[in-house]
Design a protein around this motif. Structure first.
Motif, PDB file in Angstrom:
ATOM      1  N   SER A  97      15.313  -7.879   2.983  1.00 11.39           N
ATOM      2  CA  SER A  97      13.947  -7.527   3.347  1.00 11.39           C
ATOM      3  C   SER A  97      12.982  -8.503   2.685  1.00 11.39           C
ATOM      4  CB  SER A  97      13.639  -6.093   2.916  1.00 11.39           C
ATOM      5  OG  SER A  97      14.434  -5.181   3.638  1.00 11.39           O
ATOM      6  N   SER A  98      11.685  -8.248   2.844  1.00  7.51           N
ATOM      7  CA  SER A  98      10.700  -9.111   2.209  1.00  7.51           C
ATOM      8  C   SER A  98       9.486  -8.305   1.790  1.00  7.51           C
ATOM      9  CB  SER A  98      10.267 -10.232   3.163  1.00  7.51           C
ATOM     10  OG  SER A  98       9.551  -9.701   4.252  1.00  7.51           O
ATOM     11  N   SER A  99       8.713  -8.885   0.883  1.00  3.32           N
ATOM     12  CA  SER A  99       7.475  -8.279   0.422  1.00  3.32           C
ATOM     13  C   SER A  99       6.340  -9.255   0.665  1.00  3.32           C
ATOM     14  CB  SER A  99       7.563  -7.944  -1.075  1.00  3.32           C
ATOM     15  OG  SER A  99       8.575  -6.988  -1.318  1.00  3.32           O
ATOM     16  N   HIS A 100       5.103  -8.764   0.633  1.00  2.00           N
ATOM     17  CA  HIS A 100       3.956  -9.639   0.857  1.00  2.00           C
ATOM     18  C   HIS A 100       2.689  -9.004   0.300  1.00  2.00           C
ATOM     19  CE1 HIS A 100       2.299  -7.097   4.054  1.00  2.00           C
ATOM     20  NE2 HIS A 100       3.532  -6.969   4.490  1.00  2.00           N
ATOM     21  N   PRO A 101       1.680  -9.828   0.002  1.00  2.00           N
ATOM     22  CA  PRO A 101       0.372  -9.272  -0.366  1.00  2.00           C
ATOM     23  C   PRO A 101      -0.264  -8.608   0.861  1.00  2.00           C
ATOM     24  CG  PRO A 101       0.579 -11.599  -0.965  1.00  2.00           C
ATOM     25  CD  PRO A 101       1.707 -11.294  -0.036  1.00  2.00           C
ATOM     26  N   THR A 102      -1.387  -7.943   0.657  1.00  2.00           N
ATOM     27  CA  THR A 102      -2.087  -7.312   1.781  1.00  2.00           C
ATOM     28  C   THR A 102      -3.480  -7.895   2.003  1.00  2.00           C
ATOM     29  OG1 THR A 102      -3.033  -5.550   0.401  1.00  2.00           O
ATOM     30  CG2 THR A 102      -0.855  -5.159   1.358  1.00  2.00           C
ATOM     31  N   GLY A 103      -4.200  -8.229   0.942  1.00  2.00           N
ATOM     32  CA  GLY A 103      -5.516  -8.842   1.079  1.00  2.00           C
ATOM     33  C   GLY A 103      -6.619  -7.906   1.515  1.00  2.00           C
ATOM     34  N   THR A 104      -6.367  -6.603   1.525  1.00  2.20           N
ATOM     35  CA  THR A 104      -7.384  -5.663   2.018  1.00  2.20           C
ATOM     36  C   THR A 104      -8.346  -5.189   0.938  1.00  2.20           C
ATOM     37  OG1 THR A 104      -5.875  -3.789   1.671  1.00  2.20           O
ATOM     38  CG2 THR A 104      -5.866  -4.834   3.851  1.00  2.20           C
ATOM     39  N   GLY A 105      -8.004  -5.429  -0.316  1.00  2.00           N
ATOM     40  CA  GLY A 105      -8.850  -4.932  -1.392  1.00  2.00           C
ATOM     41  C   GLY A 105     -10.236  -5.546  -1.398  1.00  2.00           C
ATOM     42  N   LEU A 106     -10.326  -6.854  -1.143  1.00  2.00           N
ATOM     43  CA  LEU A 106     -11.627  -7.528  -1.161  1.00  2.00           C
ATOM     44  C   LEU A 106     -12.582  -6.921  -0.149  1.00  2.00           C
ATOM     45  CD1 LEU A 106     -13.390  -9.921  -2.153  1.00  2.00           C
ATOM     46  CD2 LEU A 106     -12.457 -11.232  -0.232  1.00  2.00           C
ATOM     47  N   GLY A 107     -12.156  -6.776   1.089  1.00  2.00           N
ATOM     48  CA  GLY A 107     -13.014  -6.215   2.121  1.00  2.00           C
ATOM     49  C   GLY A 107     -13.406  -4.778   1.845  1.00  2.00           C
ATOM     50  N   PHE A 144      -1.978   2.490   9.106  1.00  2.00           N
ATOM     51  CA  PHE A 144      -2.296   3.580   8.185  1.00  2.00           C
ATOM     52  C   PHE A 144      -2.014   3.172   6.742  1.00  2.00           C
ATOM     53  CE2 PHE A 144      -1.248   7.469   5.813  1.00  2.00           C
ATOM     54  CZ  PHE A 144      -2.433   8.167   5.981  1.00  2.00           C
ATOM     55  N   SER A 145      -0.889   2.510   6.514  1.00  2.00           N
ATOM     56  CA  SER A 145      -0.535   2.131   5.145  1.00  2.00           C
ATOM     57  C   SER A 145      -1.392   0.979   4.634  1.00  2.00           C
ATOM     58  CB  SER A 145       0.949   1.760   5.057  1.00  2.00           C
ATOM     59  OG  SER A 145       1.242   0.645   5.877  1.00  2.00           O
ATOM     60  N   MET A 146      -1.587  -0.070   5.456  1.00  2.00           N
ATOM     61  CA  MET A 146      -2.275  -1.263   4.972  1.00  2.00           C
ATOM     62  C   MET A 146      -3.777  -1.245   5.216  1.00  2.00           C
ATOM     63  SD  MET A 146      -1.430  -5.304   5.685  1.00  2.00           S
ATOM     64  CE  MET A 146      -2.836  -5.823   6.691  1.00  2.00           C
ATOM     65  N   ALA A 147      -4.226  -0.626   6.309  1.00  2.00           N
ATOM     66  CA  ALA A 147      -5.637  -0.683   6.674  1.00  2.00           C
ATOM     67  C   ALA A 147      -6.406   0.595   6.336  1.00  2.00           C
ATOM     68  CB  ALA A 147      -5.780  -0.982   8.166  1.00  2.00           C
ATOM     69  N   VAL A 148      -5.710   1.650   5.933  1.00  2.00           N
ATOM     70  CA  VAL A 148      -6.394   2.893   5.563  1.00  2.00           C
ATOM     71  C   VAL A 148      -6.122   3.246   4.099  1.00  2.00           C
ATOM     72  CG1 VAL A 148      -6.530   5.381   5.964  1.00  2.00           C
ATOM     73  CG2 VAL A 148      -6.488   3.818   7.895  1.00  2.00           C
ATOM     74  N   VAL A 149      -4.863   3.490   3.771  1.00  2.00           N
ATOM     75  CA  VAL A 149      -4.546   3.927   2.405  1.00  2.00           C
ATOM     76  C   VAL A 149      -4.895   2.850   1.388  1.00  2.00           C
ATOM     77  CG1 VAL A 149      -2.715   4.639   0.845  1.00  2.00           C
ATOM     78  CG2 VAL A 149      -2.759   5.504   3.188  1.00  2.00           C
ATOM     79  N   GLY A 150      -4.446   1.615   1.626  1.00  2.00           N
ATOM     80  CA  GLY A 150      -4.746   0.524   0.698  1.00  2.00           C
ATOM     81  C   GLY A 150      -6.235   0.349   0.456  1.00  2.00           C
ATOM     82  N   PRO A 151      -7.063   0.223   1.512  1.00  2.00           N
ATOM     83  CA  PRO A 151      -8.506   0.103   1.314  1.00  2.00           C
ATOM     84  C   PRO A 151      -9.144   1.316   0.623  1.00  2.00           C
ATOM     85  CG  PRO A 151      -7.925  -0.737   3.459  1.00  2.00           C
ATOM     86  CD  PRO A 151      -6.684  -0.120   2.896  1.00  2.00           C
ATOM     87  N   PHE A 152      -8.682   2.525   0.933  1.00  2.00           N
ATOM     88  CA  PHE A 152      -9.241   3.696   0.261  1.00  2.00           C
ATOM     89  C   PHE A 152      -8.938   3.664  -1.234  1.00  2.00           C
ATOM     90  CE2 PHE A 152     -10.178   5.969   4.231  1.00  2.00           C
ATOM     91  CZ  PHE A 152     -11.316   6.670   3.843  1.00  2.00           C
ATOM     92  N   VAL A 153      -7.724   3.249  -1.587  1.00  2.00           N
ATOM     93  CA  VAL A 153      -7.374   3.133  -2.998  1.00  2.00           C
ATOM     94  C   VAL A 153      -8.237   2.067  -3.665  1.00  2.00           C
ATOM     95  CG1 VAL A 153      -5.545   2.418  -4.589  1.00  2.00           C
ATOM     96  CG2 VAL A 153      -5.032   4.012  -2.730  1.00  2.00           C
ATOM     97  N   ALA A 154      -8.359   0.899  -3.024  1.00  2.00           N
ATOM     98  CA  ALA A 154      -9.164  -0.190  -3.587  1.00  2.00           C
ATOM     99  C   ALA A 154     -10.611   0.239  -3.776  1.00  2.00           C
ATOM    100  CB  ALA A 154      -9.091  -1.416  -2.673  1.00  2.00           C
ATOM    101  N   PHE A 171      -9.642  -6.690 -10.076  1.00  2.00           N
ATOM    102  CA  PHE A 171      -8.202  -6.926 -10.214  1.00  2.00           C
ATOM    103  C   PHE A 171      -7.401  -5.675  -9.878  1.00  2.00           C
ATOM    104  CE2 PHE A 171      -4.394  -6.519 -12.844  1.00  2.00           C
ATOM    105  CZ  PHE A 171      -3.676  -7.648 -12.453  1.00  2.00           C
ATOM    106  N   LEU A 172      -7.746  -4.548 -10.483  1.00  2.00           N
ATOM    107  CA  LEU A 172      -6.984  -3.319 -10.265  1.00  2.00           C
ATOM    108  C   LEU A 172      -7.151  -2.802  -8.843  1.00  2.00           C
ATOM    109  CD1 LEU A 172      -7.507  -1.369 -13.621  1.00  2.00           C
ATOM    110  CD2 LEU A 172      -5.449  -2.550 -12.813  1.00  2.00           C
ATOM    111  N   ALA A 173      -8.339  -2.961  -8.273  1.00  2.00           N
ATOM    112  CA  ALA A 173      -8.552  -2.506  -6.896  1.00  2.00           C
ATOM    113  C   ALA A 173      -7.616  -3.239  -5.941  1.00  2.00           C
ATOM    114  CB  ALA A 173     -10.003  -2.723  -6.490  1.00  2.00           C
ATOM    115  N   ALA A 174      -7.525  -4.564  -6.083  1.00  2.00           N
ATOM    116  CA  ALA A 174      -6.663  -5.350  -5.198  1.00  2.00           C
ATOM    117  C   ALA A 174      -5.192  -5.067  -5.464  1.00  2.00           C
ATOM    118  CB  ALA A 174      -6.956  -6.835  -5.384  1.00  2.00           C
ATOM    119  N   ALA A 175      -4.804  -5.020  -6.732  1.00  2.00           N
ATOM    120  CA  ALA A 175      -3.397  -4.813  -7.072  1.00  2.00           C
ATOM    121  C   ALA A 175      -2.912  -3.430  -6.651  1.00  2.00           C
ATOM    122  CB  ALA A 175      -3.189  -5.014  -8.572  1.00  2.00           C
TER     123      ALA A 175
END
Length: 251
Positions: A97-107, A144-154, A171-175
């Motif tokens: 499998s693979s992993s990747h950043p999301t980049g949604t925290g900034l927005g 839902f995982s990358m565009a909703v949950v991640g941004p809400f957490v950030a 830093f913590l918002a993005a991570a």
């Protein structure tokens, strides 16, 4: 040099550097995005239905933003490009499998989670169509995982910590947006494919373990990169950021 021109130049340099890394690191692999056809149709449909109200909310928020603050369009484009490039970066993980950043925290920090629910979905749609990363039937689940949950957490972390330490909040918002995305993806897979012996919990532990080795350092790297880009925006697009309220009540 004109401050806006300098902002464009620095933003392009940062995004281009990440894009170069993605080209070097990309290999054929199953991505953290759930691949096309992997979810049973009932679950695929369920996540599409879950996403519908978020998309409606996000489109309305973007229309209001562009009507009331048209000067923020460039920053909006930078946030979208940042999410596209970072989430296109796929690094091999374990078990094929693979992993990747999301980049949604900034927005999420700049525009709020509603806007990112749409921007993140657009990013996922282009990735599914252009680089076979994710899929159309699984778009609702991935969104839902990358565009909703991640941004809400950030956004939540940003709002909670920005009065104490600006750089730590960014830093913590993005991570944590990154880590929460992969955690929710693991839960979505576990719901669809419960372990015969351990049920949902057993399946969740197995799926999350697949990504953990590479996702943790990626989250740290994404946090650092987001701090750098946030600082560049703060130096060269302060008026736009103040218009968005991103520099209010910060340390």
């Amino acid at each position: 040099m004109n401050p806006k021109a300098l902002l464009r130049r620095r933003s392009v340099q940062i995004v281009a550097a990440v894009a170069a890394l993605s080209l070097l690191a990309t290999r054929p692999a199953h991505a953290m995005h759930i691949m096309e056809g992997f979810l049973p149709w009932q679950w695929a449909l369920f996540w599409w239905l879950v996403m519908l109200p978020f998309w409606v909310w996000g489109v309305r928020r973007i229309m209001t933003l562009l009507r009331e603050r048209p000067e923020t369009r460039m920053v909006l484009g930078v946030a979208g490009a940042f999410a596209f490039v970072l989430s296109s970066l796929k690094l091999p993980s374990v078990t094929g499998s693979s992993s990747h950043p999301t980049g949604t925290g900034l927005g999420a920090m700049l525009f709020g989670p509603a806007v990112m629910s749409v921007l993140g979905t657009i990013v996922l749609l282009f990735q599914a169509l252009l680089i076979a990363h994710g899929g159309l039937t699984t778009l609702g689940a991935n969104a839902f995982s990358m565009a909703v949950v991640g941004p809400f957490v950030a956004w939540s972390v940003w709002r909670l910590l920005r009065r104490r330490s600006l750089w730590l909040a960014v830093f913590l918002a993005a991570a944590l947006a990154n880590l929460s995305t992969y955690g929710v993806t693991s839960a979505q897979l576990a719901l669809a494919y419960a372990d015969a012996a351990g049920g949902f919990i057993g399946a969740f532990m197995k799926f999350s373990a697949i990504f953990a080795v590479t996702q943790l350092p990626l989250a740290v790297s994404e946090g650092i990169l987001t701090v750098l880009l946030f600082n560049a925006l703060q130096s060269n697009a302060a008026a736009e950021m103040r218009s968005l309220g991103a520099l209010e009540n910060v340390a």
